[in-house]
Design an enzyme around this catalytic site. Structure first.
Site, PDB file in Angstrom:
ATOM      1  N   ARG A  46       9.013  25.486  26.410  1.00 46.92           N
ATOM      2  CA  ARG A  46       9.237  25.382  27.857  1.00 46.92           C
ATOM      3  C   ARG A  46      10.528  26.085  28.299  1.00 46.92           C
ATOM      4  O   ARG A  46      11.577  25.948  27.672  1.00 46.92           O
ATOM      5  CB  ARG A  46       9.318  23.904  28.244  1.00 46.92           C
ATOM      6  CG  ARG A  46       9.581  23.654  29.704  1.00 46.92           C
ATOM      7  CD  ARG A  46       9.622  22.175  29.990  1.00 46.92           C
ATOM      8  NE  ARG A  46      10.695  21.523  29.282  1.00 46.92           N
ATOM      9  CZ  ARG A  46      11.936  21.403  29.741  1.00 46.92           C
ATOM     10  NH1 ARG A  46      12.270  21.899  30.918  1.00 46.92           N
ATOM     11  NH2 ARG A  46      12.846  20.788  29.027  1.00 46.92           N
ATOM     12  N   HIS A  89      13.619  16.832  22.765  1.00 52.74           N
ATOM     13  CA  HIS A  89      13.943  16.831  24.191  1.00 52.74           C
ATOM     14  C   HIS A  89      12.706  16.786  25.077  1.00 52.74           C
ATOM     15  O   HIS A  89      12.707  16.121  26.106  1.00 52.74           O
ATOM     16  CB  HIS A  89      14.747  18.111  24.483  1.00 52.74           C
ATOM     17  CG  HIS A  89      15.221  18.248  25.879  1.00 52.74           C
ATOM     18  ND1 HIS A  89      16.056  17.322  26.473  1.00 52.74           N
ATOM     19  CD2 HIS A  89      15.003  19.221  26.809  1.00 52.74           C
ATOM     20  CE1 HIS A  89      16.330  17.727  27.714  1.00 52.74           C
ATOM     21  NE2 HIS A  89      15.684  18.855  27.949  1.00 52.74           N
ATOM     22  N   ARG A 108      15.367  28.201  23.493  1.00 51.62           N
ATOM     23  CA  ARG A 108      15.865  27.012  22.793  1.00 51.62           C
ATOM     24  C   ARG A 108      15.442  26.933  21.336  1.00 51.62           C
ATOM     25  O   ARG A 108      16.204  26.481  20.484  1.00 51.62           O
ATOM     26  CB  ARG A 108      15.358  25.755  23.505  1.00 51.62           C
ATOM     27  CG  ARG A 108      16.066  25.531  24.777  1.00 51.62           C
ATOM     28  CD  ARG A 108      15.586  24.310  25.487  1.00 51.62           C
ATOM     29  NE  ARG A 108      16.345  24.244  26.727  1.00 51.62           N
ATOM     30  CZ  ARG A 108      16.134  23.374  27.678  1.00 51.62           C
ATOM     31  NH1 ARG A 108      15.194  22.476  27.549  1.00 51.62           N
ATOM     32  NH2 ARG A 108      16.872  23.389  28.755  1.00 51.62           N
ATOM     33  N   HIS A 118      16.246  20.373  22.045  1.00 47.81           N
ATOM     34  CA  HIS A 118      17.338  20.936  22.853  1.00 47.81           C
ATOM     35  C   HIS A 118      18.508  21.186  21.917  1.00 47.81           C
ATOM     36  O   HIS A 118      18.879  20.305  21.127  1.00 47.81           O
ATOM     37  CB  HIS A 118      17.730  19.933  23.947  1.00 47.81           C
ATOM     38  CG  HIS A 118      18.589  20.511  25.021  1.00 47.81           C
ATOM     39  ND1 HIS A 118      19.877  20.926  24.796  1.00 47.81           N
ATOM     40  CD2 HIS A 118      18.338  20.753  26.330  1.00 47.81           C
ATOM     41  CE1 HIS A 118      20.383  21.397  25.927  1.00 47.81           C
ATOM     42  NE2 HIS A 118      19.457  21.300  26.877  1.00 47.81           N
ATOM     43  N   GLU A 178      20.264  29.224  33.364  1.00 42.39           N
ATOM     44  CA  GLU A 178      20.069  28.565  32.068  1.00 42.39           C
ATOM     45  C   GLU A 178      19.406  29.548  31.118  1.00 42.39           C
ATOM     46  O   GLU A 178      18.993  30.643  31.530  1.00 42.39           O
ATOM     47  CB  GLU A 178      19.208  27.306  32.230  1.00 42.39           C
ATOM     48  CG  GLU A 178      19.987  26.149  32.825  1.00 42.39           C
ATOM     49  CD  GLU A 178      19.156  24.882  32.919  1.00 42.39           C
ATOM     50  OE1 GLU A 178      19.368  23.988  32.098  1.00 42.39           O
ATOM     51  OE2 GLU A 178      18.299  24.794  33.799  1.00 42.39           O
TER      52      GLU A 178
END
Ligand code: SIN
Length: 528
Positions: free
Chosen positions: A377, A342, A281, A235, A118
């Site tokens: 995060r 998110h 992100r 997100h 990811e």
């Protein structure tokens, strides 16, 4: 109206929430004493259930905890609590192995764990289950074990109203049981908040409807310190819907080759960051807003049409079928996506053993903030966070020895429960749009100040109503969390990670070690 009588339940541990953090911590604590779990809806209604991408842990020979730490620190934008990160990445693999022992079946390929990649991960280290149904698999396996455990009572449809705290010591909590239509007071030795995040504060969110920030609001009312609330992670890829009804399109879709295109069909992320679609992100979300503003479009397009349909269907079954329900064939059509709230990075302030500023009250999972995620995060670190720090809570209490609940004269004042004379749906809708516009991906002082005064006014209106029901409590919690985000965002006069101020666009070294803190005695907040 209900009568003022209520049940008083004596217990060792009251765990609030039924996501991965709540269920796992309850299982651990059941070795030490009797546990009650309360959850405000059915057990499955938590963000865990909807987690797609997976859980990150170093389980591959070519990987190391040092690399996982480096990636976490880098995504966190120089703001992580390094001690907490080290705990996360070093203890994570053992906790994941425990999940497997407890019955979670992750996906394997040729006898090895099938590890995905990811954004901002330098290695493939994301375990997943049933393709993109990772959270569901974890939640189901943990629920089965919880239900079979004689030391745990799982109370669904039980809503936490408020905590009782005496001389800064946790004494218990008042809850509303939707089935029995009664209030219960849990007189417990320890309280563990594992009640998740606050996505419902925003119009666009990937989170389920239960995420109304109750744990943070309740802890705030009880006097706990709340920290770093300006950091809300958006997100990049939730399915766009004009009504704001979102569905997550996992980052692993980009990890497997998904491309973001603007209105002209241009692959714009290559112009913004060396890692293109797999940049952190916050970088991707802001680039998307920039592209949407430039073209006046309401969304960006996610393109996986170059990938094989059979592969997509097998690897992302949930996403494939959900998109099909919306008339989109992901193997052929471009998918309209929009950045959506998110993850709540800030929360109830804890140390690395899950202790809050109130003695006997612990917090873990999304509701807690121990600094592990810094300002942004790293993908798939949150499920891991829930179990690593849930375990730490268990170890902390085990080392100290189980205490009795503190003595109290009376359980708790009983609020008057009835229908408030205010349209709560309108109020919530207004708030969610305002939060999106004024405290969303791009913020500035004027907008935040306007929003703050609107929220203050609404909190006062709701506060002057004497009749309460749980919907009113949720609205009250949402407004409070909205205000905590807004005030923290006003305090932080720089841009870092998920917090971007157009009037302070640079990251400033003087803010590197500074955290925003709000509590009921410092309702405007301060920086420490
Ligand atoms: C995703 O599947 O993209 C979500 C993973 C995460 O937020 O950790």
């Amino acid at each position: 109206m209900i009568s003022n009588t209520h049940e008083c339940i004596e217990t060792d541990f009251l765990v609030v929430g039924s996501g991965i953090a709540g269920l796992y911590t309850a299982l651990k604590l059941s070795r030490l004493g009797h546990v009650h779990i309360i959850t405000k809806d059915e057990v499955q209604e938590s963000s865990t259930q909807y987690a797609q991408g997976g859980i990150a842990a170093v389980l591959d020979k070519g990987d190391s905890w040092e690399l996982h730490m480096e990636d976490t620190l880098e995504a966190g934008d120089d703001f992580c609590n390094k001690k907490a990160v080290k705990v996360l990445v070093k203890e994570g693999p053992d906790r994941v192995k425990e999940l497997i022992e407890l019955g979670t079946r992750f996906d394997f390929i040729e006898g090895e764990l099938d590890l995905a990649r990811e954004g901002a991960h330098s290695r493939r280290r994301v375990l997943h289950a049933r393709g993109d149904a990772t959270g569901e698999e974890i939640r189901e396996s943990l629920t089965d074990v919880v239900r079979g455990n004689n030391n745990i009572e799982l109370k669904e449809r039980n809503f936490l109203i408020d905590l009782k705290v005496k001389s800064n010591k946790f004494a218990g909590a008042l809850c509303w049981d939707h089935d029995k239509k009664t209030l219960s007071f849990y007189h417990a030795s320890y309280g563990i908040l594992a009640s998740g995040g606050c996505g419902m504060v925003y119009k666009n969110t990937t989170n389920p409807g239960v995420t109304t920030g109750d744990g943070v609001a309740v802890a705030y009312r009880a006097g706990a310190d709340i920290t770093d609330m300006e950091f809300i992670q958006f997100h990049p890829t939730a399915l766009y819907h004009p009504a704001g009804v979102s569905f997550l399109i996992s980052e692993t879709v980009r990890g497997e080759g998904g491309i973001l295109r603007n209105e002209e069909g241009h692959r714009f992320m290559e112009d913004h960051h060396k890692d293109a679609e797999l940049a952190p992100r916050d970088v991707v979300a802001r680039a998307m807003v920039h592209e949407m503003e430039k073209s006046g479009s309401e969304n960006i397009w996610l393109d996986v049409s170059h990938l094989d349909e059979k592969y997509l269907k097998g690897r992302f079954p949930k996403i494939y079928h959900k998109l099909q329900d919306h008339g989109i064939n992901m193997a052929e059509d471009l998918i309209p996506v929009v950045p959506s709230a998110h993850y709540m990075i800030g929360g109830v302030k804890t140390d690395i053993n899950g202790r809050t500023s109130i003695q006997g009250l612990y917090a873990c999972g999304e509701v807690a903030c121990n600094g592990v995620h810094g300002a942004n995060r790293l993908a798939s670190n949150s499920l891991l966070d829930g179990i690593v720090f849930g375990h730490r809570i268990y170890e902390d209490i085990r080392a100290e020895g189980l205490n009795r609940p503190i003595e109290i004269e009376s359980p708790m004042e009983i609020p008057d429960i009835g229908e408030p004379d205010i349209d709560l749906k309108d109020l919530r809708d207004d708030m969610r749009s305002k939060m999106m516009d004024d405290a969303g991906i791009i913020r500035n002082r004027n907008k935040l100040l306007e929003l703050d005064s609107w929220l203050k006014d609404k909190i006062e209106t709701l506060g002057s109503i004497n009749s309460w029901n749980t919907h009113a409590y949720e609205a009250k919690n949402l407004l409070r969390v909205g205000m905590l985000i807004t005030r923290s965002a006003l305090l932080r006069e720089e841009s870092r990670g998920a917090h971007y101020r157009s009037d302070f666009p640079d990251t400033k070294s003087k803010w590197k070690d500074k955290h925003t803190i709000l509590n009921i005695n410092h309702h405007k907040g301060y920086v420490k």
